[in-house]
Design a protein around this motif. Structure first.
Motif, PDB file in Angstrom:
ATOM      1  N   LEU A   1      17.343  57.368   3.816  1.00  0.00           N
ATOM      2  CA  LEU A   1      15.886  57.372   3.907  1.00  0.00           C
ATOM      3  C   LEU A   1      15.354  58.193   5.084  1.00  0.00           C
ATOM      4  CD1 LEU A   1      15.051  53.705   2.867  1.00  0.00           C
ATOM      5  CD2 LEU A   1      14.829  55.797   1.522  1.00  0.00           C
ATOM      6  N   PRO A   2      15.908  58.070   6.310  1.00  0.00           N
ATOM      7  CA  PRO A   2      15.371  58.915   7.393  1.00  0.00           C
ATOM      8  C   PRO A   2      15.460  60.403   7.088  1.00  0.00           C
ATOM      9  CG  PRO A   2      16.731  57.156   8.303  1.00  0.00           C
ATOM     10  CD  PRO A   2      16.931  57.138   6.821  1.00  0.00           C
TER      11      PRO A   2
ATOM     12  N   PRO B   1      19.695  53.174   1.795  1.00  0.00           N
ATOM     13  CA  PRO B   1      19.102  52.960   3.123  1.00  0.00           C
ATOM     14  C   PRO B   1      19.501  54.017   4.145  1.00  0.00           C
ATOM     15  CG  PRO B   1      19.890  50.883   2.227  1.00  0.00           C
ATOM     16  CD  PRO B   1      20.360  51.953   1.285  1.00  0.00           C
TER      17      PRO B   1
ATOM     18  N   ASP C   1      12.780  48.392   1.388  1.00  0.00           N
ATOM     19  CA  ASP C   1      12.178  47.318   2.163  1.00  0.00           C
ATOM     20  C   ASP C   1      10.684  47.586   2.310  1.00  0.00           C
ATOM     21  OD1 ASP C   1      11.458  45.375   3.954  1.00  0.00           O
ATOM     22  OD2 ASP C   1      12.852  45.981   5.533  1.00  0.00           O
TER      23      ASP C   1
ATOM     24  N   TRP D   1       9.659  48.744   5.904  1.00  0.00           N
ATOM     25  CA  TRP D   1      10.627  49.699   6.431  1.00  0.00           C
ATOM     26  C   TRP D   1      10.158  50.306   7.747  1.00  0.00           C
ATOM     27  CZ3 TRP D   1      11.308  54.832   7.730  1.00  0.00           C
ATOM     28  CH2 TRP D   1      12.634  55.296   7.776  1.00  0.00           C
ATOM     29  N   SER D   2       8.870  50.580   7.884  1.00  0.00           N
ATOM     30  CA  SER D   2       8.317  51.168   9.108  1.00  0.00           C
ATOM     31  C   SER D   2       7.368  50.183   9.778  1.00  0.00           C
ATOM     32  CB  SER D   2       7.570  52.468   8.784  1.00  0.00           C
ATOM     33  OG  SER D   2       6.363  52.186   8.103  1.00  0.00           O
TER      34      SER D   2
ATOM     35  N   PRO E   1       7.215  56.056   2.849  1.00  0.00           N
ATOM     36  CA  PRO E   1       8.009  54.890   2.449  1.00  0.00           C
ATOM     37  C   PRO E   1       7.278  53.969   1.480  1.00  0.00           C
ATOM     38  CG  PRO E   1       7.299  54.688   4.731  1.00  0.00           C
ATOM     39  CD  PRO E   1       6.981  56.074   4.315  1.00  0.00           C
TER      40      PRO E   1
ATOM     41  N   HIS F   1      14.306  52.121  12.366  1.00  0.00           N
ATOM     42  CA  HIS F   1      14.182  53.120  11.299  1.00  0.00           C
ATOM     43  C   HIS F   1      13.327  54.295  11.751  1.00  0.00           C
ATOM     44  CE1 HIS F   1      14.862  49.665   8.186  1.00  0.00           C
ATOM     45  NE2 HIS F   1      16.003  50.126   8.681  1.00  0.00           N
TER      46      HIS F   1
ATOM     47  N   TYR G   1      14.256  58.283  12.525  1.00  0.00           N
ATOM     48  CA  TYR G   1      13.455  59.324  11.865  1.00  0.00           C
ATOM     49  C   TYR G   1      12.838  60.268  12.884  1.00  0.00           C
ATOM     50  CZ  TYR G   1       9.125  61.223   9.933  1.00  0.00           C
ATOM     51  OH  TYR G   1       8.081  62.045   9.598  1.00  0.00           O
TER      52      TYR G   1
ATOM     53  N   ARG H   1      11.972  41.368  10.874  1.00  0.00           N
ATOM     54  CA  ARG H   1      11.707  42.718  10.367  1.00  0.00           C
ATOM     55  C   ARG H   1      11.274  43.684  11.463  1.00  0.00           C
ATOM     56  NH1 ARG H   1       7.655  40.084   6.110  1.00  0.00           N
ATOM     57  NH2 ARG H   1       7.204  39.076   8.119  1.00  0.00           N
TER      58      ARG H   1
ATOM     59  N   PRO I   1      14.369  46.166  12.977  1.00  0.00           N
ATOM     60  CA  PRO I   1      14.778  47.198  12.015  1.00  0.00           C
ATOM     61  C   PRO I   1      13.688  48.229  11.744  1.00  0.00           C
ATOM     62  CG  PRO I   1      15.455  45.035  11.242  1.00  0.00           C
ATOM     63  CD  PRO I   1      14.584  44.813  12.433  1.00  0.00           C
ATOM     64  N   ALA I   2      12.428  47.797  11.669  1.00  0.00           N
ATOM     65  CA  ALA I   2      11.335  48.737  11.401  1.00  0.00           C
ATOM     66  C   ALA I   2      11.241  49.780  12.502  1.00  0.00           C
ATOM     67  CB  ALA I   2      10.017  47.981  11.254  1.00  0.00           C
TER      68      ALA I   2
END
Length: 311
Positions: free
Chosen positions: A171-172, A168, A259, A262-263, A247, A85, A89, A78, A81-82
């Motif tokens: 989201l940003p 997905p 998720d 996510w961050s 998020p 993301h 952003y 994770r 990807p966090a």
């Protein structure tokens, strides 16, 4: 010695003592005002950071483990990807924030009547009065095609349900919209104040030389408020890396469609409070801290933010 001479001989030392006492009182007042911030900084900034360092370099038994905690979290599926993301952003957020806030501030400063300009600055600032949770709740309502007053616009872009909006890839953009809506108004006011510090005779000289609004903004106004723009970028970057409320609220409202990690801040939260891995959460936090300090240092160096202008 005459009376006047005696009075003069004593007045100089007395005046000097009075000046020294006045300076001491002014210095004491300064320490008093700084003390409150210093206490809070130590209690909620320095001490937690030191504790995070301790946790990140030890295990749950308090044994020193070197960089093992950092290796562990970096290898977590994770982790990448966090950070990706939040990286996407931040690029969108900083680009839109710096371009639009400076542009709007320049228009308000030079192209509108003072009364209209003041009214618009007030309107822009109103969303910033909402707390983070409240602003997310407003946007939850706005992004649901079944109840949103902008449902027609959402359907025009092909969104028929709340789940589609929270895809997905979207989201940003959603988080940038929320951040801009709540934070841009305050920065517009700051940039407007910075533009007010530019002497009118400089702008008048540019107009006499034939510079239009675009050239005046590009070659005079923007360079002269460059330090303020850098200051905005540093704080916006620091706030963006700490993305958590938005998020987390969307993840709860969507019944787990997002998720939960996510961050990076969410990842640290999951590690600490779902798995009890406070050492790994501290390692994630320190990685965020180091990245933030490096980027802030680069911005400060390139912009000369703390450079004192010579007389």
């Amino acid at each position: 010695m005459t009376e006047v001479g005696l009075r003069g001989s004593f007045s100089a030392p007395v005046a000097g003592v009075a000046r020294r006492r006045s300076r001491r009182r002014a210095g004491s007042a300064g320490y008093f005002f700084v003390a409150g911030y210093a206490i809070l900084l130590v209690a909620f900034g320095i001490v937690p950071t030191l504790y995070a360092f301790y946790l990140a370099f030890t295990n749950e038994k308090g044994q020193f483990t070197g960089l093992n905690q950092f290796v562990k979290v970096v290898q977590d599926y994770r982790f990448a990807p966090a950070f990706l993301h939040v990286g996407v952003y931040l690029v969108l957020w900083l680009a839109i924030l710096m371009v639009l806030t400076v542009t709007v501030a320049i228009i308000l400063r030079g192209r509108l009547r003072p009364g209209l300009s003041a009214a618009l600055r007030f309107l822009y600032y109103i969303p910033g009065a909402l707390a983070g949770v409240a602003s997310v709740l407003v946007w939850l309502f706005m992004l649901d095609p079944s109840v949103s007053p902008a449902a027609g616009l959402l359907r025009l872009f092909g969104f028929e349900s709340f789940a589609q909006v929270l895809g997905p890839a979207n989201l940003p953009v959603i988080f940038v919209l929320i951040a801009f809506w709540t934070g841009a108004g305050g920065w517009i006011v700051v940039m407007y104040g910075a533009l007010n510090n530019i002497p009118d005779d400089v702008l008048e000289a540019a107009r006499i030389d034939g510079a239009g609004a675009w050239k005046t903004a590009r070659y005079i106004q923007i360079p002269m408020i460059g330090k303020w723009i850098a200051y905005m970028a540093i704080l916006a970057f620091a706030g963006g890396t700490q993305l958590f409320i938005e998020p987390q609220m969307l993840q709860t409202a969507s019944l787990g469609r997002l998720d939960p990690a996510w961050s990076p801040n969410q990842l640290a939260y999951v590690l600490a409070f779902r798995y009890g891995d406070f050492n790994g959460a501290a390692a994630v936090s320190l990685i965020l801290l180091v990245l933030g300090l490096i980027c802030a240092g680069l911005l400060v160096r390139r912009s000369g933010l703390f450079k004192v202008d010579s007389e």
